[in-house]
Write an enzyme that holds these catalytic residues in place. Structure first.
Site, PDB file in Angstrom:
ATOM      1  N   GLU A 122      -7.702  14.024   3.446  1.00  0.00           N
ATOM      2  CA  GLU A 122      -7.338  13.643   4.805  1.00  0.00           C
ATOM      3  C   GLU A 122      -6.611  14.807   5.466  1.00  0.00           C
ATOM      4  O   GLU A 122      -5.684  15.355   4.869  1.00  0.00           O
ATOM      5  CB  GLU A 122      -6.442  12.404   4.817  1.00  0.00           C
ATOM      6  CG  GLU A 122      -6.214  11.881   6.222  1.00  0.00           C
ATOM      7  CD  GLU A 122      -5.400  10.587   6.265  1.00  0.00           C
ATOM      8  OE1 GLU A 122      -5.087  10.135   7.376  1.00  0.00           O
ATOM      9  OE2 GLU A 122      -5.066  10.044   5.207  1.00  0.00           O
ATOM     10  N   GLY A 254       3.684  13.241   1.567  1.00  0.00           N
ATOM     11  CA  GLY A 254       4.379  12.373   0.625  1.00  0.00           C
ATOM     12  C   GLY A 254       3.425  11.777  -0.386  1.00  0.00           C
ATOM     13  O   GLY A 254       3.685  11.779  -1.586  1.00  0.00           O
ATOM     14  N   ALA A 255       2.294  11.268   0.100  1.00  0.00           N
ATOM     15  CA  ALA A 255       1.309  10.645  -0.785  1.00  0.00           C
ATOM     16  C   ALA A 255       0.039  10.407   0.021  1.00  0.00           C
ATOM     17  O   ALA A 255       0.016  10.536   1.245  1.00  0.00           O
ATOM     18  CB  ALA A 255       1.839   9.328  -1.356  1.00  0.00           C
ATOM     19  N   MET A 256      -1.030  10.025  -0.704  1.00  0.00           N
ATOM     20  CA  MET A 256      -2.328   9.787  -0.070  1.00  0.00           C
ATOM     21  C   MET A 256      -2.980   8.553  -0.655  1.00  0.00           C
ATOM     22  O   MET A 256      -3.052   8.392  -1.874  1.00  0.00           O
ATOM     23  CB  MET A 256      -3.225  11.028  -0.263  1.00  0.00           C
ATOM     24  CG  MET A 256      -4.611  10.893   0.346  1.00  0.00           C
ATOM     25  SD  MET A 256      -4.531  10.646   2.139  1.00  0.00           S
ATOM     26  CE  MET A 256      -6.054   9.727   2.393  1.00  0.00           C
ATOM     27  N   GLU A 257      -3.493   7.695   0.232  1.00  0.00           N
ATOM     28  CA  GLU A 257      -3.957   6.356  -0.129  1.00  0.00           C
ATOM     29  C   GLU A 257      -5.391   6.284  -0.612  1.00  0.00           C
ATOM     30  O   GLU A 257      -6.025   5.233  -0.489  1.00  0.00           O
ATOM     31  CB  GLU A 257      -3.805   5.430   1.087  1.00  0.00           C
ATOM     32  CG  GLU A 257      -4.757   5.699   2.251  1.00  0.00           C
ATOM     33  CD  GLU A 257      -4.222   6.634   3.312  1.00  0.00           C
ATOM     34  OE1 GLU A 257      -4.755   6.641   4.434  1.00  0.00           O
ATOM     35  OE2 GLU A 257      -3.268   7.375   3.012  1.00  0.00           O
ATOM     36  N   ASN A 258      -5.935   7.346  -1.183  1.00  0.00           N
ATOM     37  CA  ASN A 258      -7.321   7.323  -1.644  1.00  0.00           C
ATOM     38  C   ASN A 258      -7.631   6.022  -2.386  1.00  0.00           C
ATOM     39  O   ASN A 258      -6.852   5.572  -3.223  1.00  0.00           O
ATOM     40  CB  ASN A 258      -7.577   8.493  -2.601  1.00  0.00           C
ATOM     41  CG  ASN A 258      -6.980   9.779  -2.101  1.00  0.00           C
ATOM     42  OD1 ASN A 258      -7.364  10.296  -1.075  1.00  0.00           O
ATOM     43  ND2 ASN A 258      -5.998  10.288  -2.843  1.00  0.00           N
ATOM     44  N   HIS A 290       3.710   1.692   1.098  1.00  0.00           N
ATOM     45  CA  HIS A 290       2.915   2.179   2.229  1.00  0.00           C
ATOM     46  C   HIS A 290       1.499   2.536   1.785  1.00  0.00           C
ATOM     47  O   HIS A 290       0.512   2.105   2.394  1.00  0.00           O
ATOM     48  CB  HIS A 290       3.600   3.407   2.837  1.00  0.00           C
ATOM     49  CG  HIS A 290       2.874   4.006   3.993  1.00  0.00           C
ATOM     50  ND1 HIS A 290       3.154   3.688   5.303  1.00  0.00           N
ATOM     51  CD2 HIS A 290       1.856   4.916   4.044  1.00  0.00           C
ATOM     52  CE1 HIS A 290       2.346   4.356   6.104  1.00  0.00           C
ATOM     53  NE2 HIS A 290       1.547   5.124   5.372  1.00  0.00           N
ATOM     54  N   GLU A 291       1.394   3.324   0.716  1.00  0.00           N
ATOM     55  CA  GLU A 291       0.057   3.759   0.280  1.00  0.00           C
ATOM     56  C   GLU A 291      -0.749   2.580  -0.255  1.00  0.00           C
ATOM     57  O   GLU A 291      -1.957   2.504  -0.026  1.00  0.00           O
ATOM     58  CB  GLU A 291       0.180   4.860  -0.770  1.00  0.00           C
ATOM     59  CG  GLU A 291       0.993   6.075  -0.337  1.00  0.00           C
ATOM     60  CD  GLU A 291       0.543   6.678   0.984  1.00  0.00           C
ATOM     61  OE1 GLU A 291      -0.653   6.581   1.320  1.00  0.00           O
ATOM     62  OE2 GLU A 291       1.393   7.253   1.688  1.00  0.00           O
ATOM     63  N   HIS A 294      -2.172   0.497   2.561  1.00  0.00           N
ATOM     64  CA  HIS A 294      -3.334   1.115   3.200  1.00  0.00           C
ATOM     65  C   HIS A 294      -4.652   0.576   2.633  1.00  0.00           C
ATOM     66  O   HIS A 294      -5.697   0.740   3.277  1.00  0.00           O
ATOM     67  CB  HIS A 294      -3.310   2.632   2.995  1.00  0.00           C
ATOM     68  CG  HIS A 294      -2.695   3.395   4.119  1.00  0.00           C
ATOM     69  ND1 HIS A 294      -3.013   3.181   5.440  1.00  0.00           N
ATOM     70  CD2 HIS A 294      -1.781   4.411   4.125  1.00  0.00           C
ATOM     71  CE1 HIS A 294      -2.325   4.013   6.200  1.00  0.00           C
ATOM     72  NE2 HIS A 294      -1.574   4.775   5.437  1.00  0.00           N
TER      73      HIS A 294
END
Length: 848
Positions: A122, A254-258, A290-291, A294
């Site tokens: 992203e 911070g992080a990624m919601e893959n 949060h992730e 998503h």
């Protein structure tokens, strides 16, 4: 390197994709310098458009061969993609490309982090992996085969098969390419499981490097709480057999919601009492939530194009804020969220980087992962809920999930469901998405014959590209307090829809005191004349926790303003603080927030808004003077509070204990100003957790002491990268203004300063930028140092460089000398050879 002068992309130019994708099959043969990626993609014409041009995005990939339906083809390849003649019918595209993960320092696409392969796609990173229509409205199921001799090979979805040297994964849920993920490395799992409400057992894992296994337990429990909360509150159940989280040291965000494989910055998931503070634990809990959230608001339902980014992010931020409030304290969480909003988003809205929550155009989409999109986007969701009411909110969310599952949607789609279930016309409300700037709410009050009249007028200043602003719908939550402090009018939501409106409250026995903008019901700036006596009354009696805290904040701001004009600290303000401090019926975490002064940057912005040029040195001196006065005036109370807030027994990150530590440490910071650091040294020596160690060390550093404790923390934790990030940052943020730049420069020469690691770079340079009196040193040394490092970083990591460049966004706020020095720094950055389009866009907007 990206082109520094690319074309601008406009929302109005959106067109549907010419080709849709039914299925994606990828094979990765991993090698640091020459990874091979073989793609098999089933395309079909999009019946919604007559366009049949076939073009795929691709950057920094070497095409080895391509086939259509098994026949070799020779596409036209450019630096940004390829094009090819294709049949006017469904077909299978096959291609093999070569990429070099080890050479990818931008941390976008497939890259390597200390021997581990990982991805960040992203917003537009997938095009750095293989050729593909890299846009969010092209959704397809993915099957992935990974070939490598590394022991752990992960991708999205469910594990289908694995054996020596390979693993195969299949994600049955259609997703855009930005949600693709791959991780391969020497990793160990912290396992867990979760039973969904329908009875399915989900395998959970947090994957970490060997040695980090003891930092996973809290993250795992936070994940389980998030899954249970989303089922209970929103009816959203997890939809795969496995959910993996991987901790990565080198990560821009911070992080990624893959989908099914969340990739986290190590700082956003790893924690134990020795290596994380209370704030870190709360942040980790919120980011994991949060992730995970998503999965539905972002993955199952994604955005049609990147202009709609605020939909998935604003909604999900709102959801994680509600989750944290349920887990901890809604009152304290609201205060913290508003503090963050004002510090980051209001500042953004007031400067050259102001933009609508849904922008109309962009050059580099990575530059719009902003406080406006995230935090202000969340505020809009909260206002919508307040306006439509609880029943319509719940029905609207259910309809949104039912109607748009599996789709890529727009703000119009989102608002349409709430218009439908509530019967409200939301066309005026939509201006919150389209108009930049923070509305100012001007307040006038009148009292006559038992009637209290409240006149509200809204006004929003021009922002870049938007010189005039039409009125918005502003929900203003108010209450009335009688002379004895009793509430005579409970919270009522007024809807301001015109430029100016008057609201009347009749049948009152005495003139009331207005409690305005309760729970911060709208992201506005209130312009209201209030006496110190009225603010003190609200601080003592208001039943709304946010409004009560806000009264204390406004009192503090007034005292600081008076001190800047030569006055002494107001004894009435100090006595009011003492009353709150002594009120043991109040949540310790709330009292800690009341005891904290507005930031120096907040004071500077308030002065600038009022037409005064802020002096960072004078502001720092006033803040320090007020803290000294608080320490002397409240000495007896502070000593009692510090002792009373001691938490016995083993460390727990729960909200109750964290609140006590927050208040105790706030007291310690003031005590240190009068006892020469005696209590802080004792607290550091006795500490059995990083929260207490850090607080004691910060107290000592703030008075120019703490060298022995600084050395002790280094010696104890020098092999723990997350603790060392804090060690670096504290030295800069707590330095005296005349030493901040020299301290930052010295730390950049430390052998543990890895400037290519985003966390370490931000620890030093972010701390300097966040030290107003130090960064804005009159000689410009802070500007020069940051500019030097941004010019160095930009070719390596454009995203981090561009985000750090926003430290200069308030340059027009200050005196002519500082403005000239900041402008010179920006122009020097702009002139750097080969400047990335990420940083070039930010600098151009600030200079424009």
């Amino acid at each position: 390197m990206k082109d520094a002068t690319p074309e601008t992309v406009y929302l109005k130019d959106y067109t549907p994709p010419a080709w849709l994708v039914d299925k994606v099959e990828l094979t990765f043969r991993l090698a640091p310098q020459a990874t091979r990626v073989i793609s098999r993609i089933a395309f079909r014409p999009n019946p919604a458009t007559a366009d049949r041009a076939f073009a795929l995005d691709g950057e920094n990939v070497k095409l080895l061969w391509a086939r259509i339906d098994g026949a070799p083809v020779k596409p036209v390849v450019t630096e940004t993609g390829l094009s090819c003649a294709v049949p006017d019918a469904p077909f299978q595209w096959e291609a093999e490309v070569e990429i070099a993960p080890a050479a990818n320092t931008a941390l976008e696409g497939l890259y390597m982090s200390r021997g581990m392969y990982c991805t960040q796609c992203e917003a537009q990173g997938f095009r750095k992996i293989t050729y593909y229509p890299d846009r969010p409205d092209v959704m397809a199921p993915f099957s992935v085969r990974i070939e490598s001799d590394l022991p752990v090979l992960l991708s999205n979805g469910n594990r289908r098969e694995a054996g020596p040297g390979f693993a195969e994964w299949h994600d049955p849920w259609p997703k855009p390419s930005y949600l693709f993920a791959l991780v391969a490395g020497e990793l160990v799992a912290h396992p867990g499981s979760f039973r969904t409400r329908s009875g399915r057992e989900v395998e959970l894992n947090i994957w970490v490097r060997p040695g980090d296994e003891d930092k996973c337990a809290f993250g795992m429990e936070a994940l389980k709480r998030s899954m249970a909360w989303d089922e209970k509150v929103f009816g959203c159940e997890y939809d795969l057999d496995i959910f993996n989280i991987v901790a990565v040291d080198d990560f821009n965000m911070g992080a990624m919601e893959n989908k099914g494989l969340n990739i986290f910055n190590s700082a956003a998931v790893l924690a134990n009492p020795g290596t994380a503070t209370d704030q870190s634990f709360e942040r980790i809990e919120a980011i994991i939530a949060h992730e995970y959230f998503h999965n539905w608001t972002g993955n199952r339902i994604t955005c049609r194009d990147w202009f709609q980014l605020c939909l998935k992010e604003g909604l999900t931020v709102y959801r994680d804020q509600q989750f944290t409030g349920d887990m901890r304290s809604h009152a304290v969480k609201r205060i913290d969220d508003v503090t963050t909003l004002r510090a980051r988003q209001f500042r953004e809205d007031a400067g050259p980087l102001a933009h609508p929550v849904r922008p109309e155009s962009f050059v580099e989409i990575n530059n719009f992962y902003t406080a406006t999109v995230y935090e202000k986007g969340a505020e809009i969701i909260g206002m919508l809920r307040l306006l439509v009411g609880e029943e319509a909110w719940r029905r609207g969310m259910d309809l949104y999930f039912d109607r748009h599952d599996g789709q890529a949607v727009t703000i119009e789609d989102w608002l349409a469901v709430f218009a439908e279930v509530s019967g409200r016309d939301l066309s005026q409300f939509r201006r919150w998405y389209s108009d930049a700037g923070t509305p100012h709410l001007h307040v006038a009050e009148d009292w006559a014959d038992g009637t209290y009249s409240l006149t509200l007028r809204q006004q929003t200043a021009p922002t870049p590209g938007q010189p005039e602003k039409a009125p918005r719908v502003i929900p203003v939550a108010v209450g009335l307090l009688g002379p004895n402090g009793d509430e005579v009018q409970p919270t009522t939501v007024l809807e301001l829809t015109e430029t100016e409106q008057t609201f009347r409250f009749e049948g009152l026995g005495a003139r009331p005191v207005m409690s305005l903008l309760r729970n911060f019901s709208a992201p506005v700036i209130v312009e209201r004349a209030q006496t110190p006596g009225e603010l003190a009354f609200l601080l003592a009696h208001d039943t709304d926790p946010f409004a009560r805290w806000e009264a204390g904040r406004m009192l503090a701001r007034g005292v600081i303003r008076a001190m800047l004009e030569g006055a002494a600290p107001d004894p009435a303000f100090l006595s009011g603080l003492g009353a709150v401090l002594r009120d043991d019926t109040l949540d310790p975490a709330f009292r800690a927030r009341v005891l904290a002064l507005p930031s120096e940057d907040d004071t500077a912005q308030a002065l600038f808004t009022a037409g005064t040029t802020p002096d960072p040195d004078a502001i720092h001196a006033a803040h320090e003077g007020l803290r000294e006065a608080m320490a002397r005036h409240l000495a007896a109370d502070l000593a009692r509070i510090h002792a009373a807030m001691a938490v016995p027994g083993p460390y727990r990150p729960e909200a109750e204990d964290a609140g006590k530590r927050a208040l105790g440490n706030a007291a310690l910071a003031l005590i240190t100003r009068t006892d020469g650091g005696k209590a802080a040294r004792a607290a550091f020596a006795a500490a059995d957790n990083l929260t207490q160690q850090s607080a004691a060390l910060a107290s000592l550093l703030s008075i120019g002491a703490g060298e022995a404790e600084l050395t002790a923390l280094h010696d104890q934790w020098q092999h723990e990268r997350l603790v060392m990030d804090r060690w670096f940052g504290l030295q800069v943020s707590c330095a005296a203004p005349d030493r901040a730049v020299a301290t930052a420069r010295r730390l950049t020469e430390h052998p543990l300063f890895d400037w290519k690691n985003p966390n370490r770079f931000r620890a030093v340079m972010g701390a300097l930028a966040g030290h107003p009196a130090g960064f804005h040193a009159r000689d410009g040394a802070g500007y020069a140092l940051l500019a030097d490092w941004l010019i160095r970083l930009d070719p390596v990591n454009p995203q981090t460089a561009a985000r750090m460049t926003t430290a200069f966004e308030t340059w027009r706020r200050y005196d002519a000398g500082r403005q000239a020095l900041m402008r010179a720094a920006l122009e020097r950055i702009a002139a750097a050879p080969g400047l990335s389009r990420d940083t070039a866009e930010i600098v151009a907007r600030m200079l424009g």
